[in-house]
Design a protein around this motif. Structure first.
Motif, PDB file in Angstrom:
ATOM      1  N   VAL A  68       0.999  -1.079   0.010  1.00  0.00           N
ATOM      2  CA  VAL A  68      -0.178   0.182  -0.021  1.00  0.00           C
ATOM      3  C   VAL A  68       0.892   1.223  -0.042  1.00  0.00           C
ATOM      4  CG1 VAL A  68      -1.691   1.367   1.597  1.00  0.00           C
ATOM      5  CG2 VAL A  68      -1.851  -1.087   1.251  1.00  0.00           C
ATOM      6  N   ALA A  69       0.693   2.291  -0.547  1.00  0.00           N
ATOM      7  CA  ALA A  69       1.330   3.457  -0.930  1.00  0.00           C
ATOM      8  C   ALA A  69       0.473   4.810  -0.960  1.00  0.00           C
ATOM      9  CB  ALA A  69       2.266   3.523  -2.126  1.00  0.00           C
ATOM     10  N   PHE A  70       0.783   5.731   0.053  1.00  0.00           N
ATOM     11  CA  PHE A  70      -0.157   6.782   0.122  1.00  0.00           C
ATOM     12  C   PHE A  70       0.498   8.050  -0.575  1.00  0.00           C
ATOM     13  CE2 PHE A  70      -1.294   4.593   3.641  1.00  0.00           C
ATOM     14  CZ  PHE A  70      -2.605   4.685   3.984  1.00  0.00           C
ATOM     15  N   ARG A  71      -0.430   8.732  -1.350  1.00  0.00           N
ATOM     16  CA  ARG A  71      -0.024   9.962  -2.082  1.00  0.00           C
ATOM     17  C   ARG A  71      -0.165  11.249  -1.023  1.00  0.00           C
ATOM     18  NH1 ARG A  71      -3.214  12.343  -7.056  1.00  0.00           N
ATOM     19  NH2 ARG A  71      -2.274  14.438  -7.386  1.00  0.00           N
ATOM     20  N   THR A  72       0.918  11.927  -0.701  1.00  0.00           N
ATOM     21  CA  THR A  72       0.898  13.320   0.147  1.00  0.00           C
ATOM     22  C   THR A  72       1.102  14.337  -0.692  1.00  0.00           C
ATOM     23  OG1 THR A  72       2.910  12.953   1.171  1.00  0.00           O
ATOM     24  CG2 THR A  72       1.043  11.748   2.208  1.00  0.00           C
ATOM     25  N   ALA A  73       1.381  14.295  -1.879  1.00  0.00           N
ATOM     26  CA  ALA A  73       1.918  15.447  -2.718  1.00  0.00           C
ATOM     27  C   ALA A  73       1.234  15.542  -4.104  1.00  0.00           C
ATOM     28  CB  ALA A  73       3.500  15.310  -2.883  1.00  0.00           C
ATOM     29  N   GLU A  85      -5.401   7.568  -2.587  1.00  0.00           N
ATOM     30  CA  GLU A  85      -5.276   8.842  -3.087  1.00  0.00           C
ATOM     31  C   GLU A  85      -6.565   9.576  -2.636  1.00  0.00           C
ATOM     32  OE1 GLU A  85      -4.282   9.741  -7.343  1.00  0.00           O
ATOM     33  OE2 GLU A  85      -3.359   7.835  -7.510  1.00  0.00           O
ATOM     34  N   ASP A  86      -6.223  10.730  -1.867  1.00  0.00           N
ATOM     35  CA  ASP A  86      -7.264  11.537  -1.089  1.00  0.00           C
ATOM     36  C   ASP A  86      -6.694  12.924  -0.995  1.00  0.00           C
ATOM     37  OD1 ASP A  86      -9.347  12.520   0.648  1.00  0.00           O
ATOM     38  OD2 ASP A  86      -9.446  10.770   1.691  1.00  0.00           O
ATOM     39  N   GLU A 131      -7.683  15.081   0.884  1.00  0.00           N
ATOM     40  CA  GLU A 131      -7.189  15.134   2.654  1.00  0.00           C
ATOM     41  C   GLU A 131      -6.034  14.903   3.045  1.00  0.00           C
ATOM     42  OE1 GLU A 131     -10.540  13.781   4.818  1.00  0.00           O
ATOM     43  OE2 GLU A 131     -12.012  15.102   4.025  1.00  0.00           O
ATOM     44  N   LEU A 132      -5.131  14.038   2.218  1.00  0.00           N
ATOM     45  CA  LEU A 132      -3.987  13.554   2.582  1.00  0.00           C
ATOM     46  C   LEU A 132      -2.876  14.683   2.237  1.00  0.00           C
ATOM     47  CD1 LEU A 132      -4.481   9.653   2.411  1.00  0.00           C
ATOM     48  CD2 LEU A 132      -4.440  10.907   4.198  1.00  0.00           C
ATOM     49  N   ASP A 133      -3.373  15.347   1.549  1.00  0.00           N
ATOM     50  CA  ASP A 133      -1.977  16.453   0.964  1.00  0.00           C
ATOM     51  C   ASP A 133      -1.230  17.063   2.004  1.00  0.00           C
ATOM     52  OD1 ASP A 133      -0.616  18.229  -0.579  1.00  0.00           O
ATOM     53  OD2 ASP A 133      -2.142  19.482  -1.000  1.00  0.00           O
ATOM     54  N   GLY A 134      -0.050  16.767   2.158  1.00  0.00           N
ATOM     55  CA  GLY A 134       0.872  17.120   3.248  1.00  0.00           C
ATOM     56  C   GLY A 134       0.583  16.485   4.562  1.00  0.00           C
ATOM     57  N   ALA A 135       0.006  15.351   4.623  1.00  0.00           N
ATOM     58  CA  ALA A 135      -0.288  14.597   5.881  1.00  0.00           C
ATOM     59  C   ALA A 135       1.062  13.959   6.607  1.00  0.00           C
ATOM     60  CB  ALA A 135      -0.999  13.162   5.492  1.00  0.00           C
ATOM     61  N   SER A 136       0.613  14.197   7.987  1.00  0.00           N
ATOM     62  CA  SER A 136       1.531  13.777   8.831  1.00  0.00           C
ATOM     63  C   SER A 136       1.938  12.039   8.889  1.00  0.00           C
ATOM     64  CB  SER A 136       1.720  14.189  10.116  1.00  0.00           C
ATOM     65  OG  SER A 136       0.531  13.469  10.777  1.00  0.00           O
ATOM     66  N   ALA A 137       2.974  11.558   9.410  1.00  0.00           N
ATOM     67  CA  ALA A 137       3.164  10.085   9.512  1.00  0.00           C
ATOM     68  C   ALA A 137       1.920   9.547  10.339  1.00  0.00           C
ATOM     69  CB  ALA A 137       4.615   9.873   9.916  1.00  0.00           C
ATOM     70  N   GLU A 138       1.847  10.311  11.377  1.00  0.00           N
ATOM     71  CA  GLU A 138       0.680   9.922  12.219  1.00  0.00           C
ATOM     72  C   GLU A 138      -0.759   9.662  11.677  1.00  0.00           C
ATOM     73  OE1 GLU A 138      -0.261   7.965  15.472  1.00  0.00           O
ATOM     74  OE2 GLU A 138       1.662   8.636  15.143  1.00  0.00           O
ATOM     75  N   THR A 139      -0.909  10.922  10.844  1.00  0.00           N
ATOM     76  CA  THR A 139      -2.215  10.834   9.929  1.00  0.00           C
ATOM     77  C   THR A 139      -2.271   9.583   9.131  1.00  0.00           C
ATOM     78  OG1 THR A 139      -2.481  13.278  10.124  1.00  0.00           O
ATOM     79  CG2 THR A 139      -3.663  11.951   8.450  1.00  0.00           C
ATOM     80  N   LEU A 140      -1.239   9.426   8.555  1.00  0.00           N
ATOM     81  CA  LEU A 140      -1.152   8.053   7.650  1.00  0.00           C
ATOM     82  C   LEU A 140      -1.276   6.781   8.283  1.00  0.00           C
ATOM     83  CD1 LEU A 140       1.537   9.367   5.143  1.00  0.00           C
ATOM     84  CD2 LEU A 140      -0.794   9.417   4.874  1.00  0.00           C
ATOM     85  N   ARG A 141      -0.659   6.565   9.432  1.00  0.00           N
ATOM     86  CA  ARG A 141      -0.820   5.485  10.267  1.00  0.00           C
ATOM     87  C   ARG A 141      -2.225   5.233  10.629  1.00  0.00           C
ATOM     88  NH1 ARG A 141       3.968   7.693  13.047  1.00  0.00           N
ATOM     89  NH2 ARG A 141       5.915   6.434  12.209  1.00  0.00           N
ATOM     90  N   LYS A 142      -2.800   6.241  10.908  1.00  0.00           N
ATOM     91  CA  LYS A 142      -4.457   6.062  11.401  1.00  0.00           C
ATOM     92  C   LYS A 142      -5.334   5.594  10.139  1.00  0.00           C
ATOM     93  CE  LYS A 142      -4.398   9.338  15.082  1.00  0.00           C
ATOM     94  NZ  LYS A 142      -4.762  10.777  15.650  1.00  0.00           N
ATOM     95  N   ARG A 143      -4.923   6.009   8.994  1.00  0.00           N
ATOM     96  CA  ARG A 143      -5.729   5.993   7.889  1.00  0.00           C
ATOM     97  C   ARG A 143      -5.339   4.490   7.410  1.00  0.00           C
ATOM     98  NH1 ARG A 143      -8.032   8.518   3.184  1.00  0.00           N
ATOM     99  NH2 ARG A 143      -8.436  10.077   4.444  1.00  0.00           N
ATOM    100  N   HIS A 144      -4.039   3.988   7.552  1.00  0.00           N
ATOM    101  CA  HIS A 144      -3.572   2.747   6.955  1.00  0.00           C
ATOM    102  C   HIS A 144      -4.337   1.550   7.883  1.00  0.00           C
ATOM    103  CE1 HIS A 144      -0.404  -0.661   7.004  1.00  0.00           C
ATOM    104  NE2 HIS A 144      -0.888  -0.464   5.543  1.00  0.00           N
TER     105      HIS A 144
END
Length: 348
Positions: free
Chosen positions: A118-123, A174-175, A177-190
């Motif tokens: 799984v890979a998150f887009r934050t940019a 890809e969302d 709302e994840l633009d510029g998200a922190s690591a902690e935000t991404l952990r919760k989403r994961h």
């Protein structure tokens, strides 16, 4: 601002000479050059021992010990490729298929479905064109792991290799709302994602990847002619990368809080753990995936030799190693530079 996409240009094309050139030596005998010296069919018998020795000294002077080691590896690989090409031209049958470890693990665990991360887009949420180009380049770079297997079999791609190549993927989340998200935000989403009924199979790990602004830049700043290939050297600091984010921000491998803890103790495993670090894109399908899927190594040992990344917030320990921490995670084996420093420290 989003990084500019580098454009291809003939002036930036990689030379067939690889990372070496006539400037690699301070002395060439008359009629000699790097191209001739590195030719697999070169005949050194035309040179006197004195001339050969002066040429070796010239290479040593310009390249140093580390450079001479890299040159030897480059020449061995070039010779191997030349020999393989001759066998192909002669119509020799392809060698027997010998699956590397990561494809043995794939065949054992995920032969009938998608596998990967799984890979998150934050940019790049403000530039879809660049994001599309970024993903195209990442897909190209991911092929290096499979291309290496093909090269090891004299250019023949066996069915298992083709099947594994086709089914490996990064499942992009890809969302906006994840633009510029922190690591902690991404952990919760994961964690939320893993609970969903349609969560991607074959990717249920305690970590995930992230295309952060710096990661995106590392990919887009390279033009197509300079993307990694099977000839690219390991342990380089400027390789295009993605971030690895571990689900756990901190670990306590020693158990309860009653254990005395010194954050400066290089032998305490808690100081080895980096919950966010950089991984070269080209080794994601083999080196990284193989270790993560086998799940036999403690996360603290996985990240002992690499720097942590604070791009997505938080702080990272900087544990001591004699050779220093690597900028990117190339695996758990020591680098050639690390081995050299260890030999020096041991007086060898």
């Amino acid at each position: 601002m989003p990084p500019e996409v580098a454009q291809s240009s003939d002036s930036k094309r990689k030379s067939d000479n690889g990372p070496f050139s006539d400037a690699s030596s301070s002395y060439w005998p008359e009629g000699w050059s790097w191209a001739r010296y590195s030719d697999p069919e070169v005949d050194f018998s035309t040179l006197s021992e004195e001339e050969k020795d002066k040429m070796r000294q010239g290479l040593q002077e310009m390249l140093g010990d580390d450079g001479m080691g890299r040159m030897a590896l480059y020449l061995r690989k070039k010779m191997s490729e030349w020999e393989d090409k001759k066998l192909q031209e002669q119509g020799a049958p392809p060698p027997e298929y010998k699956a590397p470890d990561f494809l043995k693990q794939w065949q054992k665990r995920h032969p009938d479905g998608p596998w990967g991360f799984v890979a998150f887009r934050t940019a790049l949420y403000d530039d879809e064109q660049k994001w599309t180009e970024f993903k195209r380049r990442v897909r190209c770079i991911l092929q290096v792991a499979f291309d290496q297997v093909v090269e090891q079999h004299r250019g023949h791609e066996y069915e298992d290799v083709a099947k594994a190549r086709k089914s490996f993927e990064l499942n992009w989340i890809e969302d906006r709302e994840l633009d510029g998200a922190s690591a902690e935000t991404l952990r919760k989403r994961h964690i939320e994602l893993k609970k969903e009924e349609d969560a991607p199979t074959g990717m249920n790990y305690n970590m995930f990847l992230c295309a952060s602004p710096e990661a995106v830049e590392s990919v887009l700043l390279l033009d197509d002619d300079n993307l990694p290939t099977t000839k690219s050297s390991f342990w380089r600091d400027d390789a295009p990368f993605l971030l690895v984010i571990m689900e756990e921000a901190e670990l306590n491998p020693h158990g309860g809080e009653e254990n005395e803890y010194d954050p400066n103790d290089p032998n305490d495993e808690r100081n080895w753990y980096k919950s966010v670090f950089k991984v070269p894109v080209e080794i994601i399908p083999n080196n990284l995936w193989d270790l993560i899927d086998r799940a036999f190594m403690q996360p603290t040992r996985l990240t002992r030799g690499v720097k942590g990344s604070t791009e997505l917030g938080g702080t990272m320990p900087e544990n001591y190693t004699p050779e220093g921490l690597a900028e990117l995670w190339w695996g758990v084996a020591p680098s050639p530079q690390a081995l050299k420093k260890r030999r020096i420290l041991r007086g060898l």
